[in-house]
Design a protein around this motif. Structure first.
Motif, short mmCIF file in Angstrom:
data_model
loop_
_atom_site.label_atom_id
_atom_site.label_comp_id
_atom_site.label_asym_id
_atom_site.label_seq_id
_atom_site.Cartn_x
_atom_site.Cartn_y
_atom_site.Cartn_z
N ILE A 157 0.84 -1.21 0.00
CA ILE A 157 0.00 0.00 0.00
C ILE A 157 0.88 1.25 0.00
N VAL A 158 1.90 1.27 0.83
CA VAL A 158 2.81 2.39 0.89
C VAL A 158 3.55 2.54 -0.44
N ARG A 159 3.99 1.44 -0.98
CA ARG A 159 4.76 1.47 -2.23
C ARG A 159 3.93 2.03 -3.40
N ARG A 160 2.64 1.68 -3.43
CA ARG A 160 1.78 2.18 -4.51
C ARG A 160 1.54 3.69 -4.40
N GLN A 161 1.67 4.24 -3.22
CA GLN A 161 1.32 5.64 -3.01
C GLN A 161 2.48 6.61 -3.25
N VAL A 162 3.72 6.11 -3.30
CA VAL A 162 4.85 7.03 -3.45
C VAL A 162 5.13 7.33 -4.92
N THR A 163 5.83 8.43 -5.13
CA THR A 163 6.19 8.82 -6.48
C THR A 163 7.37 8.00 -7.00
N TRP A 164 8.30 7.66 -6.09
CA TRP A 164 9.50 6.93 -6.49
C TRP A 164 9.63 5.61 -5.73
N PRO A 165 9.02 4.54 -6.23
CA PRO A 165 9.26 3.21 -5.64
C PRO A 165 10.62 2.70 -6.08
N LEU A 166 11.49 2.44 -5.15
CA LEU A 166 12.87 2.04 -5.47
C LEU A 166 12.93 0.58 -5.91
N SER A 167 13.91 0.25 -6.72
CA SER A 167 14.07 -1.12 -7.20
C SER A 167 14.87 -1.97 -6.22
N ARG A 168 15.55 -1.34 -5.27
CA ARG A 168 16.37 -2.07 -4.30
C ARG A 168 15.63 -2.20 -2.97
N THR A 169 15.93 -3.28 -2.25
CA THR A 169 15.36 -3.51 -0.94
C THR A 169 16.27 -2.94 0.15
N ASN A 170 15.83 -3.05 1.39
CA ASN A 170 16.67 -2.64 2.51
C ASN A 170 17.93 -3.49 2.60
N ASN A 171 17.85 -4.75 2.17
CA ASN A 171 19.03 -5.62 2.19
C ASN A 171 20.01 -5.31 1.06
N GLN A 172 19.59 -4.45 0.14
CA GLN A 172 20.46 -4.05 -0.98
C GLN A 172 20.86 -2.58 -0.86
N ALA A 173 20.81 -2.05 0.36
CA ALA A 173 21.25 -0.67 0.63
C ALA A 173 20.52 0.35 -0.23
N ALA A 174 19.20 0.22 -0.31
CA ALA A 174 18.40 1.10 -1.16
C ALA A 174 18.59 2.58 -0.83
N VAL A 175 18.59 2.91 0.46
CA VAL A 175 18.70 4.31 0.87
C VAL A 175 20.07 4.87 0.53
N LEU A 176 21.13 4.16 0.91
CA LEU A 176 22.48 4.66 0.65
C LEU A 176 22.77 4.76 -0.84
N THR A 177 22.18 3.86 -1.63
CA THR A 177 22.38 3.91 -3.08
C THR A 177 21.74 5.16 -3.67
N GLN A 178 20.54 5.52 -3.20
CA GLN A 178 19.90 6.73 -3.68
C GLN A 178 20.66 7.97 -3.24
N ILE A 179 21.11 7.99 -2.00
CA ILE A 179 21.92 9.13 -1.53
C ILE A 179 23.16 9.30 -2.41
N ALA A 180 23.75 8.20 -2.80
CA ALA A 180 24.95 8.25 -3.65
C ALA A 180 24.68 8.98 -4.96
N THR A 181 23.48 8.83 -5.51
CA THR A 181 23.16 9.51 -6.77
C THR A 181 23.12 11.03 -6.60
N TRP A 182 22.76 11.49 -5.41
CA TRP A 182 22.75 12.93 -5.14
C TRP A 182 24.15 13.49 -4.93
N LEU A 183 25.10 12.61 -4.60
CA LEU A 183 26.46 13.06 -4.30
C LEU A 183 27.40 12.98 -5.50
N VAL A 184 26.87 12.48 -6.62
CA VAL A 184 27.72 12.37 -7.82
C VAL A 184 28.12 13.76 -8.31
#
Length: 273
Positions: free
Chosen positions: A246-273
């Protein structure tokens, strides 16, 4: 757009299923984000002592701000309180009494969460108590909840039966205490209860006013029901791949990575490029 404030939930969002995160990578990111004047906020239903211990190994830990107890407490990394929202004594006691006598909810394990300590009536020798200490290091056993003398910020109710429909119990509670208290699905069989105006979104709003950052300049990561207000509030809303559907359907950006795949840190990395 690169956000000026990044907020992230912990359990099953920033943290993997073992409750861990890449300390070295996150530490480096915190330093880089601070140089760019980007704030990082940990927004969780967990208590302050838990998150302070979790991030104690980081050299950059003082760069963090904590929204804990689902928004009822906002603190700096050192523990300086910026905002606190306690539940009136008669109200949280009435909620516990109602839960204990209501057939659908009375099998729940109740924790009353104060600023420095959490309380339960279960004995410290029980498996449920010991499992809860992972998230509540200062958990203490008391004979009755009315013995508590310190302000209570949140009630945490957990059911161990995997067949329990927590969403239905949340609705049942909210029907009973409409306008007085607000329950949310915290994931992992749990329900968190705070004052109606207390949540992760209102906490971010308070920090935004303090730092002169608008909601559109904020980004947030989450996975479950108690993240929904925060995700709706910010300009960039992300749900990890393992999030509640339900949460995933409501967001604008559903990520392709899970928590076990460092989804948050991977997205932060894109902002730091």
């Amino acid at each position: 757009m690169i956000p000026r404030l990044i907020a992230t939930d912990l359990d099953r969002t920033l943290l993997d299923d073992a409750g861990k995160y890449d300390e070295q990578r996150f530490d480096q990111q915190l330093a880089a984000l601070w140089e760019r004047q980007i704030r990082v906020v940990i927004a969780t239903g967990d208590p302050l002592d838990y998150v302070q211990h979790l991030f104690a190994p980081l050299k950059q830990r003082q760069r963090l701000t904590y929204i804990v107890e689902d928004g009822a407490l906002i603190c700096t990394a050192s523990g300086h309180v910026l905002q606190s929202s306690a539940i009136p004594v008669m109200l949280w006691q009435a909620a516990i009494q109602w839960i204990q006598r209501t057939p659908q909810l009375r099998n729940g394990f109740i924790i009353a969460c104060g600023r420095q300590r959490a309380y339960t009536t279960l004995l410290a020798t029980t498996n449920r108590f010991q499992a809860s200490q992972q998230f509540y290091p200062s958990l203490r056993t008391i004979k009755q909840f009315n013995q508590i003398k310190t302000p209570i910020l949140k009630l945490d109710v957990t059911w161990t039966d995997s067949h329990t429909n927590v969403a239905e119990l949340v609705q049942h509670f909210n029907d009973q205490f409409a306008g007085q208290l607000q329950a949310t699905d915290a994931g992992m069989g749990g329900m968190n209860i705070t004052l109606p105006q207390v949540n992760k979104a209102t906490a971010l709003q308070s920090l935004g006013r303090r730092w002169q950052i608008t909601p559109q300049q904020m980004a947030a990561f989450g996975n479950d029901g108690n993240d929904r207000t925060m995700l709706t509030f910010v300009g960039q809303d992300f749900a990890v791949a393992n999030a509640n559907p339900i949460v995933r359907r409501q967001v604008t950006w559903p990520l392709s990575r899970t928590n076990n795949q460092a989804a948050v840190l991977t997205q932060i990395a894109t902002w730091l490029v």
